[in-house]
Scaffold this active site. Structure first.
Site, short mmCIF file in Angstrom:
data_model
loop_
_atom_site.label_atom_id
_atom_site.label_comp_id
_atom_site.label_asym_id
_atom_site.label_seq_id
_atom_site.Cartn_x
_atom_site.Cartn_y
_atom_site.Cartn_z
N SER A 22 -7.08 -4.99 10.60
CA SER A 22 -7.56 -5.84 11.63
C SER A 22 -6.95 -7.16 11.49
CB SER A 22 -8.80 -5.97 12.37
OG SER A 22 -9.11 -4.57 12.80
N THR A 23 -6.60 -7.63 10.22
CA THR A 23 -6.36 -8.87 9.82
C THR A 23 -5.00 -9.42 10.17
OG1 THR A 23 -5.65 -8.56 7.55
CG2 THR A 23 -8.02 -8.94 8.09
N GLY A 24 -4.21 -8.61 10.49
CA GLY A 24 -2.62 -8.98 11.13
C GLY A 24 -2.69 -9.26 12.50
N ILE B 290 0.80 -1.14 -0.09
CA ILE B 290 -0.05 0.15 0.06
C ILE B 290 0.79 1.31 -0.07
CG2 ILE B 290 -0.33 0.30 2.48
CD1 ILE B 290 -3.30 0.75 1.97
N ASN C 298 -2.97 2.29 15.42
CA ASN C 298 -3.40 1.93 16.97
C ASN C 298 -3.82 2.90 17.34
OD1 ASN C 298 -1.07 2.90 18.50
ND2 ASN C 298 -0.18 0.97 17.37
N VAL D 92 1.21 -3.00 8.65
CA VAL D 92 1.26 -2.08 7.61
C VAL D 92 1.68 -0.36 8.32
CG1 VAL D 92 -1.32 -1.70 7.74
CG2 VAL D 92 -0.35 -1.26 5.41
N ASP D 93 1.47 -0.39 9.34
CA ASP D 93 1.57 0.98 9.88
C ASP D 93 2.81 1.24 10.14
OD1 ASP D 93 1.25 3.13 11.65
OD2 ASP D 93 0.56 2.08 13.34
N1 AR6 Z 1 0.74 -3.09 2.36
C1 AR6 Z 1 -0.56 -3.54 2.35
N2 AR6 Z 1 -0.83 -4.44 3.51
C2 AR6 Z 1 -0.16 -4.80 4.24
C3 AR6 Z 1 1.50 -4.07 4.31
C4 AR6 Z 1 1.85 -3.39 3.21
N3 AR6 Z 1 2.81 -2.64 3.05
N4 AR6 Z 1 1.97 -4.51 5.59
C5 AR6 Z 1 1.26 -5.45 5.86
N5 AR6 Z 1 -0.02 -5.69 5.47
P1 AR6 Z 1 -1.59 -5.30 10.35
P2 AR6 Z 1 -3.80 -4.89 12.18
C6 AR6 Z 1 -1.08 -6.44 5.80
O1 AR6 Z 1 -0.94 -6.03 11.35
O2 AR6 Z 1 -4.11 -6.19 12.40
C7 AR6 Z 1 0.28 -2.29 14.11
O3 AR6 Z 1 1.10 -2.60 15.03
C8 AR6 Z 1 -1.09 -7.58 6.58
O4 AR6 Z 1 -0.59 -8.73 5.85
O5 AR6 Z 1 -0.67 -4.26 9.93
O6 AR6 Z 1 -5.43 -3.76 11.84
C9 AR6 Z 1 -0.55 -1.26 14.68
O7 AR6 Z 1 -0.01 0.08 14.94
C10 AR6 Z 1 -2.64 -7.64 7.14
O8 AR6 Z 1 -3.21 -8.28 6.15
O9 AR6 Z 1 -2.86 -4.64 11.17
C11 AR6 Z 1 -1.68 -1.65 15.61
O10 AR6 Z 1 -1.09 -1.90 16.79
C12 AR6 Z 1 -2.96 -6.20 7.27
O11 AR6 Z 1 -2.12 -5.55 6.56
C13 AR6 Z 1 -1.73 -3.19 14.79
O12 AR6 Z 1 -0.57 -3.52 14.16
C14 AR6 Z 1 -3.36 -5.58 8.53
O13 AR6 Z 1 -2.40 -6.07 9.41
C15 AR6 Z 1 -2.91 -3.01 14.02
O14 AR6 Z 1 -3.17 -4.46 13.51
#
Ligand code: AR6
Length: 172
Positions: free
Chosen positions: A124-126, A13, A26, A35-36
């Protein structure tokens, strides 16, 4: 105002040249993993500076789950980052309305920016543990039901599995 067109892409992204990308942040708004972390790394320190400014003004106690706020995209190709906070998945409590709210509120914020193209990750899926198929169903149904001036909502899925699951959900 109408219902946006949904497109799906496997990719990163942070590389999307859209008007706004959505960050799965968060409540602290001060960065994290997933992704954050990728958005902060690729966008540079301006993103954290902007988030600190939000904490010092309207969001002294952080951004509540389900809400969304826009800030600079730093050196990313997108113009804006819309930070939203997804719910942590729970087997004991239905938090679907909060996951849906992330999508509607992000699109409402996009409207205030006059953004026409908006990219979402699978919120939320990670780290937050939401099962992909259920999250995909909620994300797509919510966007399909949101009236907005945004013309394209692009779900950017990081891996082949997430991409296939979103594709399946979009065909339902
Ligand atoms: N581009 C697109 N999708 C991505 C990328 C990217 N560069 N990197 C990861 N994903 P997550 P959450 C996907 O964990 O579950 C953070 O620490 C990943 O494969 O990023 O909402 C925040 O600060 C997954 O499918 O977010 C919060 O504390 C999706 O992005 C917490 O994680 C979301 O995974 C939020 O957790």
């Amino acid at each position: 105002m109408s219902i946006p067109r949904i497109t799906l892409l496997r990719g990163d992204i942070t590389q999307q040249a859209v008007d706004a990308i959505v960050n799965a942040a968060n409540s602290s708004l001060l960065g994290g993993g997933g992704v954050d972390g990728a958005i902060h790394r690729a966008g540079g320190p301006q993103i954290l500076d902007a988030c600190r400014a939000l904490r010092a003004s309207h969001y002294g106690r952080g951004l509540p789950t389900g809400e969304a706020v826009a800030a600079t995209a730093g050196r990313l190709p997108a113009h804006w980052v819309i930070h939203t906070v997804g719910p942590v998945y729970s087997q004991h409590e239905d938090r679907s309305a909060l996951l849906a709210a992330c999508h509607t509120n992000s699109l409402h914020v996009a409207d205030t920016l006059s953004a026409k193209t908006v990219a979402f990750p699978a919120i939320s899926t990670g780290i937050f543990g939401w099962p992909l198929a259920d999250a995909a169903r909620i994300a797509i149904a919510t966007v399909h039901a949101t009236v907005t001036d945004v013309e394209e909502v692009r779900f950017v899925l990081f891996d082949a599995n997430a991409y296939e699951i979103f594709k399946h959900a979009a065909q339902q």
